[in-house]
Design a protein around this motif. Structure first.
Motif, mmCIF file in Angstrom:
data_model
loop_
_atom_site.group_PDB
_atom_site.id
_atom_site.type_symbol
_atom_site.label_atom_id
_atom_site.label_comp_id
_atom_site.label_asym_id
_atom_site.label_seq_id
_atom_site.Cartn_x
_atom_site.Cartn_y
_atom_site.Cartn_z
ATOM 1 N N LEU A 113 0.854 -1.188 0.000
ATOM 2 C CA LEU A 113 0.000 0.000 0.000
ATOM 3 C C LEU A 113 0.886 1.231 0.000
ATOM 4 N N ASP A 114 0.558 2.195 -0.847
ATOM 5 C CA ASP A 114 1.322 3.436 -0.894
ATOM 6 C C ASP A 114 0.792 4.477 0.088
ATOM 7 N N ILE A 115 -0.532 4.474 0.282
ATOM 8 C CA ILE A 115 -1.155 5.503 1.117
ATOM 9 C C ILE A 115 -2.279 4.900 1.945
ATOM 10 N N LEU A 116 -2.297 5.217 3.222
ATOM 11 C CA LEU A 116 -3.441 4.926 4.095
ATOM 12 C C LEU A 116 -4.011 6.262 4.549
ATOM 13 N N ILE A 117 -5.292 6.473 4.300
ATOM 14 C CA ILE A 117 -5.951 7.690 4.758
ATOM 15 C C ILE A 117 -6.964 7.311 5.829
ATOM 16 N N ASN A 118 -6.640 7.663 7.058
ATOM 17 C CA ASN A 118 -7.551 7.451 8.187
ATOM 18 C C ASN A 118 -8.574 8.582 8.193
ATOM 19 N N ASN A 119 -9.678 8.350 7.498
ATOM 20 C CA ASN A 119 -10.699 9.378 7.349
ATOM 21 C C ASN A 119 -11.936 9.116 8.203
ATOM 22 N N ALA A 120 -12.234 7.856 8.495
ATOM 23 C CA ALA A 120 -13.453 7.513 9.232
ATOM 24 C C ALA A 120 -13.485 8.229 10.581
ATOM 25 N N GLY A 121 -14.625 8.801 10.902
ATOM 26 C CA GLY A 121 -14.762 9.493 12.176
ATOM 27 C C GLY A 121 -16.203 9.896 12.406
ATOM 28 N N ILE A 122 -16.495 10.290 13.634
ATOM 29 C CA ILE A 122 -17.835 10.753 13.973
ATOM 30 C C ILE A 122 -17.760 12.129 14.612
ATOM 31 N N ALA B 131 -24.908 12.739 20.239
ATOM 32 C CA ALA B 131 -24.982 14.201 20.150
ATOM 33 C C ALA B 131 -24.627 14.916 21.447
ATOM 34 N N LYS B 132 -24.637 14.217 22.565
ATOM 35 C CA LYS B 132 -24.416 14.881 23.845
ATOM 36 C C LYS B 132 -22.946 15.276 24.007
ATOM 37 N N GLN B 133 -22.671 16.584 23.896
ATOM 38 C CA GLN B 133 -21.297 17.069 23.985
ATOM 39 C C GLN B 133 -21.183 18.285 24.892
ATOM 40 N N ASN B 134 -22.279 18.691 25.535
ATOM 41 C CA ASN B 134 -22.248 19.888 26.363
ATOM 42 C C ASN B 134 -22.212 19.530 27.845
ATOM 43 N N LEU B 135 -21.648 20.416 28.642
ATOM 44 C CA LEU B 135 -21.533 20.194 30.077
ATOM 45 C C LEU B 135 -22.922 20.028 30.678
ATOM 46 N N SER C 29 -7.386 14.896 11.235
ATOM 47 C CA SER C 29 -7.637 15.401 12.570
ATOM 48 C C SER C 29 -8.570 16.599 12.472
ATOM 49 N N SER C 30 -8.385 17.593 13.328
ATOM 50 C CA SER C 30 -9.237 18.774 13.342
ATOM 51 C C SER C 30 -8.576 19.870 14.166
ATOM 52 N N GLY C 31 -8.868 21.118 13.818
ATOM 53 C CA GLY C 31 -8.424 22.221 14.653
ATOM 54 C C GLY C 31 -9.016 22.136 16.049
ATOM 55 N N GLN C 32 -10.141 21.415 16.187
ATOM 56 C CA GLN C 32 -10.749 21.210 17.503
ATOM 57 C C GLN C 32 -9.848 20.379 18.411
ATOM 58 N N TYR D 111 -16.924 18.502 23.716
ATOM 59 C CA TYR D 111 -15.908 17.959 24.611
ATOM 60 C C TYR D 111 -15.264 16.683 24.070
ATOM 61 N N HIS D 112 -16.091 15.672 23.841
ATOM 62 C CA HIS D 112 -15.556 14.357 23.492
ATOM 63 C C HIS D 112 -14.911 14.353 22.106
ATOM 64 N N TYR D 113 -15.523 15.048 21.172
ATOM 65 C CA TYR D 113 -14.940 15.112 19.827
ATOM 66 C C TYR D 113 -13.563 15.756 19.890
ATOM 67 N N SER D 114 -13.465 16.899 20.568
ATOM 68 C CA SER D 114 -12.179 17.592 20.669
ATOM 69 C C SER D 114 -11.129 16.721 21.348
ATOM 70 N N ALA D 115 -11.529 16.067 22.442
ATOM 71 C CA ALA D 115 -10.585 15.205 23.162
ATOM 72 C C ALA D 115 -10.154 14.023 22.305
ATOM 73 N N SER D 116 -11.079 13.487 21.519
ATOM 74 C CA SER D 116 -10.734 12.334 20.676
ATOM 75 C C SER D 116 -9.739 12.721 19.590
ATOM 76 N N LYS D 117 -9.864 13.933 19.063
ATOM 77 C CA LYS D 117 -8.920 14.370 18.045
ATOM 78 C C LYS D 117 -7.557 14.700 18.659
#
Length: 239
Positions: free
Chosen positions: A79-88, A98-102, A144-147, A159-165
């Motif tokens: 394999l020349d390239i692996l793109i880890n794109n899958a995410g939620i 959907a629950k991401q708020n304090l 990844s993400s700027g988050q 919260y969780h999305y940012s921490a996961s990235k």
């Protein structure tokens, strides 16, 4: 001709990356949890039957990752390239928590995001490393993400999305230190705010533009960039 594995290839940026690589004549292993229902991929397959392979892959399931590795290994020696794109992303799809708020945070939701967005990509990279090592100057591109930037983070949710990235960034930074000894380059890319189901209709960036930038960036990577975190335009992102 490059041989590329893209996770989460059935929609959004993953689908657009698949399309652009096919258009230039590369072979794509398009991985998705439910390939039978991936209508857009099946349409692409009618046009690129010799270059597009649909692969069943759930990045949170180690047996599924191994089964996918065996299928890909049966079709190519490297394999020349692996793109880890899958995410939620919170509420981006019917299956995305959907629950991401304090006040609404739970451990179960946190682990869901960590498994999909951070642990899964690491396990996929680990499983396909031998195929990547067999290529010349292979690349691992993890979206990844700027988050996920501690420096840029200026809001509470999500919260969780940012921490996961942020966790993904650490995993792939650590991975880069090891795979670099085999000539494999691993980088993290912030794809921008893209007009997908994840990014929403108000996002500023068309998927085609982000994908084009990621493809160009991947082609131009050098060994000294291993372990870096950059935007789709190649600009450094602070950790």
């Amino acid at each position: 001709m490059k041989r590329i594995l893209i996770t989460g290839a059935n929609r959004g940026l993953g689908l657009e990356l698949t399309r652009q690589y096919l258009e230039r004549g590369d072979t794509v292993f398009a991985a998705t949890r439910q390939p039978d229902s991936a209508t857009d991929l099946h349409q692409l397959h009618t046009q690129y039957a010799d270059h597009l392979h649909l692969i069943q892959l759930d990045v949170t399931n180690e047996a599924s990752i191994e089964a996918a590795r065996q299928v890909v290994a049966g079709a190519t020696e490297s394999l020349d390239i692996l793109i880890n794109n899958a995410g939620i992303f919170p509420g981006a799809g019917p299956e995305d928590p959907a629950k991401q708020n304090l006040g609404g945070l739970t451990a179960a939701t946190a682990l869901t995001f960590l498994n999909v967005n951070a642990v899964g990509p690491l396990l996929v990279a680990q499983a396909f490393l031998e195929l990547l090592k067999a290529a010349n100057k292979a690349r691992i591109i993890s979206l990844s993400s700027g988050q996920g930037s501690l420096t840029w983070k200026a809001s509470g949710e999500p919260y969780h999305y940012s921490a996961s990235k942020a966790a993904l960034n650490m995993y792939m930074r650590a991975l880069a230190a090891e795979v670099g000894t085999y000539g494999v380059i691993s980088v993290l890319v912030d794809p921008g705010w893209v007009q997908t189901r994840m990014g929403g209709d108000t996002a500023a960036l068309p998927p085609a533009d982000s994908a084009r930038g990621i493809v160009r960036l991947t082609d131009q990577l050098h060994a000294e960039e291993n372990g870096s975190f950059v935007t789709w335009q190649g600009q450094p992102v602070p950790w």
